[in-house]
Design an enzyme around this catalytic site. Sequence first.
Site, mmCIF file in Angstrom:
data_model
loop_
_atom_site.group_PDB
_atom_site.id
_atom_site.type_symbol
_atom_site.label_atom_id
_atom_site.label_comp_id
_atom_site.label_asym_id
_atom_site.label_seq_id
_atom_site.Cartn_x
_atom_site.Cartn_y
_atom_site.Cartn_z
ATOM 1 N N GLU A 109 0.688 -1.167 -0.084
ATOM 2 C CA GLU A 109 -0.070 -0.045 0.020
ATOM 3 C C GLU A 109 0.800 1.254 0.181
ATOM 4 O OE1 GLU A 109 -2.362 1.559 -0.592
ATOM 5 O OE2 GLU A 109 -4.364 0.841 0.366
ATOM 6 N N ASP A 110 0.283 2.228 -0.304
ATOM 7 C CA ASP A 110 0.908 3.494 -0.356
ATOM 8 C C ASP A 110 0.797 4.165 1.067
ATOM 9 O OD1 ASP A 110 -1.641 4.189 -0.505
ATOM 10 O OD2 ASP A 110 -1.650 5.718 -2.179
ATOM 11 N N ASP A 113 -4.150 5.497 6.601
ATOM 12 C CA ASP A 113 -4.549 6.628 7.371
ATOM 13 C C ASP A 113 -5.578 5.897 8.411
ATOM 14 O OD1 ASP A 113 -5.792 8.958 8.059
ATOM 15 O OD2 ASP A 113 -5.937 9.543 5.774
ATOM 16 N N PHE A 162 -2.039 15.782 5.016
ATOM 17 C CA PHE A 162 -2.134 15.366 3.798
ATOM 18 C C PHE A 162 -0.772 15.462 2.927
ATOM 19 C CE2 PHE A 162 -3.645 15.519 -0.414
ATOM 20 C CZ PHE A 162 -4.322 14.281 -0.452
ATOM 21 N N ARG A 175 1.260 12.817 -8.611
ATOM 22 C CA ARG A 175 1.886 11.688 -8.118
ATOM 23 C C ARG A 175 3.364 11.196 -8.717
ATOM 24 N NH1 ARG A 175 -2.220 7.950 -7.131
ATOM 25 N NH2 ARG A 175 -4.253 8.362 -8.213
HETATM 26 P P1 5GP Z 1 -7.625 4.475 4.947
HETATM 27 O O1 5GP Z 1 -8.699 3.677 4.358
HETATM 28 O O2 5GP Z 1 -6.581 4.201 5.609
HETATM 29 O O3 5GP Z 1 -8.236 5.917 5.621
HETATM 30 O O4 5GP Z 1 -7.132 5.579 3.778
HETATM 31 C C1 5GP Z 1 -6.209 4.803 2.863
HETATM 32 C C2 5GP Z 1 -6.143 5.533 1.599
HETATM 33 O O5 5GP Z 1 -6.485 6.961 1.443
HETATM 34 C C3 5GP Z 1 -4.742 5.415 0.856
HETATM 35 O O6 5GP Z 1 -4.664 4.293 -0.007
HETATM 36 C C4 5GP Z 1 -4.835 6.688 0.044
HETATM 37 O O7 5GP Z 1 -5.289 6.510 -1.146
HETATM 38 C C5 5GP Z 1 -5.461 7.621 0.755
HETATM 39 N N1 5GP Z 1 -4.734 8.545 1.402
HETATM 40 C C6 5GP Z 1 -4.975 8.527 2.972
HETATM 41 N N2 5GP Z 1 -4.234 9.496 3.280
HETATM 42 C C7 5GP Z 1 -3.654 10.243 2.302
HETATM 43 C C8 5GP Z 1 -2.752 11.518 2.152
HETATM 44 O O8 5GP Z 1 -2.140 12.036 3.163
HETATM 45 N N3 5GP Z 1 -2.505 11.532 0.785
HETATM 46 C C9 5GP Z 1 -3.039 11.042 -0.279
HETATM 47 N N4 5GP Z 1 -2.561 11.537 -1.316
HETATM 48 N N5 5GP Z 1 -3.927 9.887 0.042
HETATM 49 C C10 5GP Z 1 -4.134 9.786 1.341
HETATM 50 MG MG MG Z 2 -4.057 3.598 -1.515
#
Ligand code: 5GP
Ligand code: MG
Length: 186
Positions: A109-110, A113, A162, A175
């Site tokens: 995963e990237d 959050d 963010f 990106r």
């Molecule tokens: P989660 O389900 O853990 O809240 O969110 C995960 C997804 O939200 C990540 O795979 C990503 O696509 C997006 N995301 C969460 N935080 C960030 C951030 O700080 N920047 C960006 N660009 N995407 C984020």
């Molecule tokens: Mg992601």
Amino acid sequence: MPKKRKNMEKLQVLDKTFAISIPEAEIQKQVSRVAAEITRDLAGKSPLFLPVLNGSFIFAADLLRQIPIPCEVSFIKLASYQGTQSTGHIHEVIGLNADITGRHIVIVEDIIDSGMTMAHMIETLQAQNPASIKVCSLLVKPEALKVRIPIDYCAMEIPNDFIVGYGLDYNGFGRNTKNIYTLIKD
Ligand code: 5GP
Ligand code: MG
């Protein structure tokens, strides 16, 4: 360029301004560390890596080139995010063509959050009876985590801000950078 000026480096993405927060050299150092951990743990297990598109494409490319063990790679996709705040809307896993039964899976995963996306992903994949599932994330925001998920490999922990760059986007843009940038709060 003097260090001070480099640290001030700004990036404009659409209507938002970002400042450099993790330079390329630090990212590469931590990616190498995680690659070594995965290589050590999964040698002989013929793992199947599942990088999650779109955000992890650069991380996956850098990571996998540093993992010299026999393995397979299959990109998957799901979307749960719009703009700068997590929507909480979870969509289905798509693109998983490989049979994962009995396989050692590594989800790449990237960023984690709230953890909701990863929790859903683990649940969906678990239903197909893999031998094991490991989670590898470039970035984790520990303060934002809302659910308990195992995070086996994490390149870097970051504050609850963010970020864009190195694969991660703001509304589709930003990106294609080597560094990671944090949104400047106005
Ligand atoms: P989660 O389900 O853990 O809240 O969110 C995960 C997804 O939200 C990540 O795979 C990503 O696509 C997006 N995301 C969460 N935080 C960030 C951030 O700080 N920047 C960006 N660009 N995407 C984020
Ligand atoms: Mg992601």
